[in-house]
Design a protein around this motif. Structure first.
Motif, PDB file in Angstrom:
ATOM      1  N   ILE A  55       0.826  -1.205   0.000  1.00 48.19           N
ATOM      2  CA  ILE A  55       0.000   0.000   0.000  1.00 48.19           C
ATOM      3  C   ILE A  55       0.864   1.260   0.000  1.00 48.19           C
ATOM      4  O   ILE A  55       0.508   2.261  -0.614  1.00 48.19           O
ATOM      5  N   ILE A  56       2.025   1.217   0.656  1.00 49.80           N
ATOM      6  CA  ILE A  56       2.852   2.425   0.757  1.00 49.80           C
ATOM      7  C   ILE A  56       3.365   2.863  -0.602  1.00 49.80           C
ATOM      8  O   ILE A  56       3.569   4.055  -0.847  1.00 49.80           O
ATOM      9  N   ALA A  57       3.575   1.900  -1.513  1.00 53.27           N
ATOM     10  CA  ALA A  57       3.992   2.229  -2.874  1.00 53.27           C
ATOM     11  C   ALA A  57       2.787   2.379  -3.798  1.00 53.27           C
ATOM     12  O   ALA A  57       2.734   3.287  -4.631  1.00 53.27           O
ATOM     13  N   PHE A  58       1.807   1.474  -3.646  1.00 52.52           N
ATOM     14  CA  PHE A  58       0.681   1.464  -4.575  1.00 52.52           C
ATOM     15  C   PHE A  58      -0.105   2.763  -4.556  1.00 52.52           C
ATOM     16  O   PHE A  58      -0.651   3.164  -5.591  1.00 52.52           O
ATOM     17  N   GLN A  59      -0.199   3.417  -3.390  1.00 54.90           N
ATOM     18  CA  GLN A  59      -0.955   4.664  -3.350  1.00 54.90           C
ATOM     19  C   GLN A  59      -0.243   5.796  -4.093  1.00 54.90           C
ATOM     20  O   GLN A  59      -0.823   6.858  -4.306  1.00 54.90           O
ATOM     21  N   ASN A  60       0.997   5.584  -4.488  1.00 51.41           N
ATOM     22  CA  ASN A  60       1.706   6.528  -5.353  1.00 51.41           C
ATOM     23  C   ASN A  60       1.698   6.088  -6.816  1.00 51.41           C
ATOM     24  O   ASN A  60       2.034   6.876  -7.695  1.00 51.41           O
ATOM     25  N   ILE A  61       1.343   4.825  -7.061  1.00 49.73           N
ATOM     26  CA  ILE A  61       1.328   4.261  -8.417  1.00 49.73           C
ATOM     27  C   ILE A  61      -0.086   4.252  -8.976  1.00 49.73           C
ATOM     28  O   ILE A  61      -0.323   4.594 -10.143  1.00 49.73           O
ATOM     29  N   TYR A  62      -1.028   3.834  -8.136  1.00 47.81           N
ATOM     30  CA  TYR A  62      -2.430   3.710  -8.526  1.00 47.81           C
ATOM     31  C   TYR A  62      -3.262   4.757  -7.811  1.00 47.81           C
ATOM     32  O   TYR A  62      -2.852   5.313  -6.789  1.00 47.81           O
ATOM     33  N   GLU A  63      -4.450   4.987  -8.348  1.00 51.31           N
ATOM     34  CA  GLU A  63      -5.381   5.916  -7.709  1.00 51.31           C
ATOM     35  C   GLU A  63      -6.767   5.298  -7.637  1.00 51.31           C
ATOM     36  O   GLU A  63      -7.088   4.347  -8.347  1.00 51.31           O
ATOM     37  N   THR A  64      -7.573   5.854  -6.759  1.00 51.12           N
ATOM     38  CA  THR A  64      -8.943   5.412  -6.540  1.00 51.12           C
ATOM     39  C   THR A  64      -9.895   6.514  -6.995  1.00 51.12           C
ATOM     40  O   THR A  64      -9.471   7.648  -7.253  1.00 51.12           O
ATOM     41  N   LEU A  65     -11.162   6.204  -7.053  1.00 50.75           N
ATOM     42  CA  LEU A  65     -12.125   7.222  -7.491  1.00 50.75           C
ATOM     43  C   LEU A  65     -12.193   8.378  -6.502  1.00 50.75           C
ATOM     44  O   LEU A  65     -12.331   9.540  -6.890  1.00 50.75           O
ATOM     45  N   THR A  66     -12.085   8.057  -5.209  1.00 46.86           N
ATOM     46  CA  THR A  66     -12.167   9.086  -4.179  1.00 46.86           C
ATOM     47  C   THR A  66     -11.021   8.907  -3.182  1.00 46.86           C
ATOM     48  O   THR A  66     -10.331   7.884  -3.187  1.00 46.86           O
ATOM     49  N   LEU A  67     -10.841   9.887  -2.315  1.00 43.29           N
ATOM     50  CA  LEU A  67      -9.817   9.837  -1.265  1.00 43.29           C
ATOM     51  C   LEU A  67     -10.468  10.305   0.030  1.00 43.29           C
ATOM     52  O   LEU A  67     -11.209  11.291   0.040  1.00 43.29           O
ATOM     53  N   TRP A  68     -10.188   9.600   1.131  1.00 44.93           N
ATOM     54  CA  TRP A  68     -10.798   9.967   2.413  1.00 44.93           C
ATOM     55  C   TRP A  68     -10.033  11.098   3.072  1.00 44.93           C
ATOM     56  O   TRP A  68      -8.803  11.073   3.141  1.00 44.93           O
ATOM     57  N   ASN A  69     -10.774  12.099   3.559  1.00 47.39           N
ATOM     58  CA  ASN A  69     -10.183  13.258   4.223  1.00 47.39           C
ATOM     59  C   ASN A  69     -10.427  13.133   5.727  1.00 47.39           C
ATOM     60  O   ASN A  69     -11.584  13.135   6.162  1.00 47.39           O
ATOM     61  N   PRO A  70      -9.373  12.997   6.553  1.00 46.53           N
ATOM     62  CA  PRO A  70      -9.582  12.789   7.985  1.00 46.53           C
ATOM     63  C   PRO A  70     -10.062  14.021   8.738  1.00 46.53           C
ATOM     64  O   PRO A  70     -10.468  13.918   9.895  1.00 46.53           O
ATOM     65  N   VAL A  71     -10.013  15.192   8.114  1.00 48.32           N
ATOM     66  CA  VAL A  71     -10.514  16.403   8.760  1.00 48.32           C
ATOM     67  C   VAL A  71     -12.028  16.474   8.630  1.00 48.32           C
ATOM     68  O   VAL A  71     -12.757  16.623   9.606  1.00 48.32           O
ATOM     69  N   THR A  72     -12.510  16.347   7.405  1.00 46.89           N
ATOM     70  CA  THR A  72     -13.956  16.390   7.173  1.00 46.89           C
ATOM     71  C   THR A  72     -14.622  15.044   7.421  1.00 46.89           C
ATOM     72  O   THR A  72     -15.831  14.963   7.573  1.00 46.89           O
ATOM     73  N   LYS A  73     -13.796  13.965   7.434  1.00 45.15           N
ATOM     74  CA  LYS A  73     -14.283  12.586   7.542  1.00 45.15           C
ATOM     75  C   LYS A  73     -15.244  12.255   6.404  1.00 45.15           C
ATOM     76  O   LYS A  73     -16.221  11.527   6.569  1.00 45.15           O
ATOM     77  N   LEU A  74     -14.917  12.791   5.236  1.00 42.91           N
ATOM     78  CA  LEU A  74     -15.699  12.568   4.032  1.00 42.91           C
ATOM     79  C   LEU A  74     -14.790  12.146   2.887  1.00 42.91           C
ATOM     80  O   LEU A  74     -13.581  12.409   2.904  1.00 42.91           O
ATOM     81  N   ALA A  75     -15.382  11.498   1.891  1.00 46.07           N
ATOM     82  CA  ALA A  75     -14.657  11.197   0.664  1.00 46.07           C
ATOM     83  C   ALA A  75     -14.527  12.472  -0.165  1.00 46.07           C
ATOM     84  O   ALA A  75     -15.458  13.282  -0.240  1.00 46.07           O
ATOM     85  N   THR A  76     -13.349  12.654  -0.794  1.00 48.93           N
ATOM     86  CA  THR A  76     -13.098  13.821  -1.628  1.00 48.93           C
ATOM     87  C   THR A  76     -12.678  13.357  -3.020  1.00 48.93           C
ATOM     88  O   THR A  76     -12.298  12.204  -3.222  1.00 48.93           O
TER      89      THR A  76
END
Length: 519
Positions: A55-76
């Motif tokens: 995961i530490i490498a894949f999150q720099n290689i691949y992307e997802t439709l959304t990303l979780w924001n820990p401040v808003t606790k929402l998908a962005t």
């Protein structure tokens, strides 16, 4: 796979950074970003099956439709720029970002999103279960894709998962499984694979993808290197010598030294990573619930937290604070007298039959070693000895799948920022053990857990009540586990690195594209 520990705003949760008094090294765009981890990086190259350290490498290689924001606790937004759900939560439509290309050169479109997720669903392994609610995926236009669900789930949150939510080019090769196994990638992220040396210390090198949709308009790192260094002292020295840019985990003593060191920045934050002691409920001496309950009571929870000096905090329930499913006021306490009574009732304990328990834990995990040492000391007067075996993750996991231990110690973090992952993978009944390494088979618990995903969308208060019932069922009624602590992520990195934030939903991930090397 969960062999070890793990971009948001600095105000989130317990985040704290110490500014450097002096910059030891000023990284340039041509200098590599060197990420030092305490274990091997890659266990699986196929993004549909990936479920471990990569995961530490894949999150720099691949992307997802959304990303979780820990401040808003929402998908962005990420690869999707917007989305909307029907009133009943059973239909979700995503608008895909235009102008994105895969590292293979092919453009990203709605059809590629559909093909990618359908292949992951078909794999039926790793975290593919996150898509279980999906009954069909429909392409409504070049950049519009619609998901129809069997039951409501927060699909925008699912689509931000750290595993099984990657979007990749399914047309990269006729035999994708074989192609990925050679250390190749087909992502859209800012970096692409340059070199992979399985088993080597300098295991993986990534280089910047020139066609990245996010652009390269400011100072950045052209190269990312991942090095496996299990010795924390050596990792720390590499940081001091400028051989490492970022060390994702140090001992409490070394972290304290790093925090006071000129030219080193540190980051500390309560994570979503929990230590789990899974009890073998299926066979051996731990099959007796009295023995399980005795071991659960014998753990020196407060002593271990004190011994680890700020690297961990007490756990309450199964799901950590900050996520739906957390149960406050359920911090466990040691009770040696109660443990002795239970062991004696089971025919063991002082004056009874000696008892030996086999414990497996992570090699190169000093905190787990402290836990095992204190448990051994607590159980010895109770006529119980521990056969404690530190093992590398793959060997420990293979032994666990064969029911080869009485207590299995591991770290767990969520597949996406939701409490279900802590239960669905670890304590739900399964025909073959993957991560349910307590081997618990409890159809009443299963029924509770199966109701949670829909309730998360339709009635969060009811979902929380179910989580509380499930927590009581696992810890108190079936006594399948003990949770000694929640990890406090303690990172150290060079003072010339700017822009780092820790996102607990993506353990140990550094989103390198967001960093700025500066003098």
């Amino acid at each position: 796979m969960r062999s070890r520990l793990v971009a948001a705003a600095a105000l989130a949760l317990l985040m704290a950074c110490s500014p450097p008094a002096e910059v030891r090294q000023a990284p340039q765009g041509t200098s590599p970003f060197v990420h030092v981890d305490n274990g091997d990086v890659i266990t699986e190259w196929d993004p549909s099956r990936s479920y471990s350290n990569e995961i530490i490498a894949f999150q720099n290689i691949y992307e997802t439709l959304t990303l979780w924001n820990p401040v808003t606790k929402l998908a962005t937004p990420r690869l999707a720029t917007s989305w909307q759900a029907s009133g009943d939560g059973r239909t979700w439509t995503f608008t895909i970002r235009s102008g994105v290309t895969f590292h293979t050169g092919r453009p990203l479109d709605a059809a590629a999103v559909k093909a990618s997720i359908e292949r992951t669903i078909k794999a039926k392994t790793g975290a593919s279960y996150i898509w279980n609610a999906v009954s069909s995926i429909r392409v409504d236009g070049p950049l519009t894709v619609t998901f129809t669900l069997r039951y409501p789930v927060p699909l925008d949150l699912v689509a931000s998962a750290g595993y099984a939510a990657y979007i990749y080019d399914t047309k990269a090769a006729p035999d994708l499984t074989k192609w990925f196994a050679q250390g190749r990638d087909a992502g859209t992220g800012p970096y692409t694979v340059s070199q992979w040396q399985k088993g080597a210390e300098e295991e993986l090198t990534l280089t910047a993808y020139d066609g990245y949709w996010g652009g390269w308009h400011r100072p950045h790192y052209n190269t990312v290197k991942y090095r496996a260094v299990p010795d924390p002292k050596r990792a720390y020295q590499m940081l001091l010598d400028g051989e490492a840019t970022f060390v994702d985990r140090l001992s409490p003593a070394l972290f304290a030294r790093a925090s006071a060191k000129a030219g080193i920045r540190t980051s500390e934050r309560r994570s979503f990573t929990t230590a789990m002691m899974l009890f073998n409920t299926a066979r051996g001496p731990m099959k007796d619930i009295r023995v399980r309950r005795a071991v659960q009571k014998a753990v020196d929870y407060q002593g271990v937290v004190r011994a680890l000096r700020g690297a961990v905090g007490p756990a309450s329930g199964i799901v950590p604070d900050g996520l739906l499913g957390h149960v406050p006021g359920k911090e466990p306490k040691q009770d040696l007298e109660g443990a002795a009574r239970l062991l004696q009732a089971a025919g063991h304990g002082p004056g009874g039959e000696p008892l030996q328990l086999r414990v497996t834990y992570g090699q190169g995990q000093p905190d787990q070693h402290v836990l095992v040492s204190r448990l051994r000391a607590a159980l010895r007067p109770l006529n119980v000895t521990l056969d404690a075996r530190p093992m590398n993750w793959n060997a420990q996991w293979e032994l666990g799948k064969k029911h080869g231990q009485d207590i299995f110690i591991m770290y767990w973090w969520p597949d996406y920022a939701d409490g279900y992952s802590y239960f669905g993978n670890v304590f739900h009944s399964a025909d073959k053990p993957e991560f349910n390494l307590s081997y618990l088979r409890d159809h009443n618990l299963d029924a509770l857990l199966d109701s949670v995903p829909e309730l998360t969308v339709t009635d969060k208060a009811a979902a929380q009540r179910v989580y509380q019932q499930a927590t009581d069922r696992v810890l108190d009624q079936r006594v399948a586990a003990a949770l000694p602590w929640v990890v406090y992520s303690q990172r150290a990195y060079l003072g010339g690195v700017e822009g780092y934030d820790d996102n607990p939903a993506y353990p140990n991930v550094v989103f390198v594209h967001s960093l700025r090397p500066s003098a």
